[in-house]
Design an enzyme around this catalytic site. Structure first.
Site, PDB file in Angstrom:
ATOM      1  N   LYS A 111       0.813  -1.255  -0.018  1.00  0.00           N
ATOM      2  CA  LYS A 111      -0.012  -0.138  -0.006  1.00  0.00           C
ATOM      3  C   LYS A 111       0.743   1.184   0.020  1.00  0.00           C
ATOM      4  CE  LYS A 111      -4.352  -1.511   1.868  1.00  0.00           C
ATOM      5  NZ  LYS A 111      -5.331  -1.325   2.865  1.00  0.00           N
ATOM      6  N   LYS A 194      -4.716  -9.312  -6.887  1.00  0.00           N
ATOM      7  CA  LYS A 194      -5.973  -9.682  -6.352  1.00  0.00           C
ATOM      8  C   LYS A 194      -7.167  -8.518  -6.456  1.00  0.00           C
ATOM      9  CE  LYS A 194      -5.598  -7.370  -1.899  1.00  0.00           C
ATOM     10  NZ  LYS A 194      -5.790  -7.220  -0.412  1.00  0.00           N
ATOM     11  N   LYS A 197     -11.137  -2.796  -4.378  1.00  0.00           N
ATOM     12  CA  LYS A 197     -11.849  -1.706  -4.442  1.00  0.00           C
ATOM     13  C   LYS A 197     -11.332  -0.564  -4.729  1.00  0.00           C
ATOM     14  CE  LYS A 197     -13.866  -2.545   0.465  1.00  0.00           C
ATOM     15  NZ  LYS A 197     -12.684  -2.435   1.222  1.00  0.00           N
TER      16      LYS A 197
HETATM   17  P1  TYM Z   1     -10.998  -4.933   3.334  1.00  0.00           P
HETATM   18  O1  TYM Z   1     -11.893  -4.036   3.557  1.00  0.00           O
HETATM   19  O2  TYM Z   1      -9.607  -4.714   2.423  1.00  0.00           O
HETATM   20  O3  TYM Z   1     -11.661  -6.477   2.965  1.00  0.00           O
HETATM   21  C1  TYM Z   1     -12.900  -6.978   3.542  1.00  0.00           C
HETATM   22  C2  TYM Z   1     -12.570  -8.396   3.631  1.00  0.00           C
HETATM   23  O4  TYM Z   1     -12.672  -8.838   2.257  1.00  0.00           O
HETATM   24  C3  TYM Z   1     -11.392  -9.796   2.018  1.00  0.00           C
HETATM   25  N1  TYM Z   1     -11.016  -9.379   0.490  1.00  0.00           N
HETATM   26  C4  TYM Z   1     -10.925 -10.498  -0.161  1.00  0.00           C
HETATM   27  N2  TYM Z   1     -11.116 -11.915  -0.255  1.00  0.00           N
HETATM   28  C5  TYM Z   1     -11.008 -12.521  -1.218  1.00  0.00           C
HETATM   29  N3  TYM Z   1     -10.418 -12.005  -2.499  1.00  0.00           N
HETATM   30  C6  TYM Z   1     -10.175 -10.726  -2.463  1.00  0.00           C
HETATM   31  N4  TYM Z   1      -9.825 -10.232  -3.504  1.00  0.00           N
HETATM   32  C7  TYM Z   1     -10.448  -9.995  -1.476  1.00  0.00           C
HETATM   33  N5  TYM Z   1     -10.403  -8.604  -1.044  1.00  0.00           N
HETATM   34  C8  TYM Z   1     -10.696  -8.308   0.049  1.00  0.00           C
HETATM   35  C9  TYM Z   1     -10.482  -9.472   3.137  1.00  0.00           C
HETATM   36  O5  TYM Z   1      -9.634 -10.386   3.221  1.00  0.00           O
HETATM   37  C10 TYM Z   1     -11.393  -9.107   4.319  1.00  0.00           C
HETATM   38  O6  TYM Z   1     -11.648 -10.203   5.181  1.00  0.00           O
HETATM   39  N6  TYM Z   1      -7.965  -5.070   7.460  1.00  0.00           N
HETATM   40  C11 TYM Z   1      -9.072  -5.591   6.827  1.00  0.00           C
HETATM   41  C12 TYM Z   1     -10.439  -4.980   7.845  1.00  0.00           C
HETATM   42  C13 TYM Z   1     -10.129  -5.359   9.141  1.00  0.00           C
HETATM   43  C14 TYM Z   1     -10.456  -6.515   9.821  1.00  0.00           C
HETATM   44  C15 TYM Z   1     -10.380  -6.249  11.227  1.00  0.00           C
HETATM   45  C16 TYM Z   1     -10.663  -7.733   9.304  1.00  0.00           C
HETATM   46  C17 TYM Z   1      -9.991  -4.363   9.983  1.00  0.00           C
HETATM   47  N7  TYM Z   1     -10.131  -4.814  11.416  1.00  0.00           N
HETATM   48  C18 TYM Z   1     -10.402  -7.246  12.189  1.00  0.00           C
HETATM   49  C19 TYM Z   1     -10.816  -8.841  10.482  1.00  0.00           C
HETATM   50  C20 TYM Z   1     -10.640  -8.489  11.799  1.00  0.00           C
HETATM   51  C21 TYM Z   1      -9.254  -4.973   5.400  1.00  0.00           C
HETATM   52  O7  TYM Z   1      -8.716  -4.245   5.154  1.00  0.00           O
HETATM   53  O8  TYM Z   1     -10.193  -5.547   4.731  1.00  0.00           O
END
Ligand code: TYM
Length: 344
Positions: A111, A194, A197
């Site tokens: 990032k 991957k 968004k």
């Molecule tokens: P974020 O917002 O990037 O994504 C949310 C969830 O979607 C999953 N994900 C994917 N899974 C499969 N293929 C993809 N291309 C893909 N893109 C996103 C992510 O793995 C995630 O589960 N840091 C986290 C948010 C967070 C969190 C937490 C998660 C903050 N605190 C505590 C679990 C527990 C994030 O940026 O997810």
């Protein structure tokens, strides 16, 4: 009953990877777990967010999560900034985590890009906040996509070091739940990246708000190779785009790659893509419609988040207060300021 916690950033419209890698698994876990689902706005501002857009996207994401099948009455759906305990515990965790651990985080490197000096300090300590999200509730199961695995290992390292440093057995180990054929959904334009968004190309992803024509067009244009689909999963080796589309199909149809290839193996991508688009549209169109219906009453969505935050705080506050006591912070209840100190 085990407690589940997971989060998602309101940094854009949720995409198919969020749905298949995370939200769909959240929906299933509701049956036999106590669940907390969090729209992580504190995490979102680790990179620049337009304020009005952040507020709007937080509400839209909450509506979309409910439309996917999360029940905010039986479980808890809330916005991270609504529960100050997250930031309080994150600070303690910043002091437990080691810089060497943070330096190994691949998501920060991705990032921050080439100009790391210009990245926010928040982006660097992002994983401490994520550990606090989960551990403020003593949650033990965390359903996420594959890209969050390293962050959850980091959370376990913090929990262990906290317990060791303070001579307690306070924070439980957490178990990442990374499941299914779509734990890592890839971009439709490049099988090595991957789906995200934040990808500048909208053609690279299916958004949960896309209409039927847009979904059909994006799948039709998805990058593939000239070979027909293989008969067995082994034939997907070295064909990342084909593997990705088969994985998406398998997840949507509740089967695995072998099941998809039994039906579609040997066919060209034209027919397969048509079947995939139809499958996606039949699942996603009702979600988009329900999201729009919920957003017609934004006050009702905000009320759900506000109530969720109050219920979440009831669980997190005593746990974080105990962590603060263990660290040695004085436990003095805040009293009203004496009237002589109140400025007129
Ligand atoms: P974020 O917002 O990037 O994504 C949310 C969830 O979607 C999953 N994900 C994917 N899974 C499969 N293929 C993809 N291309 C893909 N893109 C996103 C992510 O793995 C995630 O589960 N840091 C986290 C948010 C967070 C969190 C937490 C998660 C903050 N605190 C505590 C679990 C527990 C994030 O940026 O997810």
């Amino acid at each position: 009953m085990q407690r589940v916690f997971s989060g998602i950033q309101p940094s854009g419209i949720p995409q198919l990877g969020n749905y298949l890698g995370a939200i769909r698994n959240w929906v299933a876990l509701q049956a036999d777990h106590e669940c907390l689902f969090c729209v992580v706005d504190l995490h979102a501002i680790t990179v620049w967010q337009d304020p009005a857009q952040l507020a709007r996207q937080t509400r839209e994401l909450a509506a979309s999560i409910i439309a996917c099948g999360i029940d905010p009455r039986k479980h808890i759906l809330f916005h991270q900034s609504g529960v100050p305990a997250h930031a309080r515990l994150a600070w303690i965790f910043n002091c437990v985590a080691r810089i060497g651990w943070l330096n190994r985080m691949t998501q920060f490197k991705d990032k921050a890009g080439k100009d790391r000096e210009a990245a926010s300090a928040g982006l660097y300590v992002y994983p401490s906040l994520m550990a606090a999200d989960v551990l403020a509730y003593h949650a033990t199961r965390v359903p996420v996509g594959d890209d969050q695995k390293q962050h959850l290992e980091f959370a376990n390292d913090i929990a262990q070091k906290f317990n060791h440093d303070y001579g307690v057995d306070f924070f439980p180990p957490i178990q990442p739940l990374i499941q299914g054929p779509a734990a890592r959904v890839m971009s439709l334009r490049d099988g090595a990246r991957k789906m995200s968004k934040s990808d500048p190309s909208d053609q690279s992803r299916i958004n949960l708000a896309d209409d039927a024509d847009t979904i059909a067009l994006k799948i039709r244009r998805a990058k593939t190779d000239p070979q027909p689909l293989p008969d067995e999963p082994a034939g997907l080796e070295g064909r990342p785009e084909a593997r990705n589309l088969v994985g998406i199909y398998a997840a949507m149809a509740d089967t695995d790659a072998a099941g998809v290839l039994r039906e579609h193996g040997g066919r060209g991508f034209g027919a397969f893509k048509e079947a995939l688009a139809a499958l996606l549209i039949s699942h996603l169109a009702p979600i988009a419609a329900e999201t729009r219906r919920l957003l017609a009453d934004p006050g009702a969505v905000d009320a759900i988040l506000g109530e969720g935050a109050a219920r979440a705080a009831e669980i997190a506050d005593p746990i974080v207060r105990e962590a603060e006591r263990l660290v040695g912070f004085l436990q003095i209840p805040s009293a009203a300021a004496p009237s002589s100190h109140v400025r007129s």
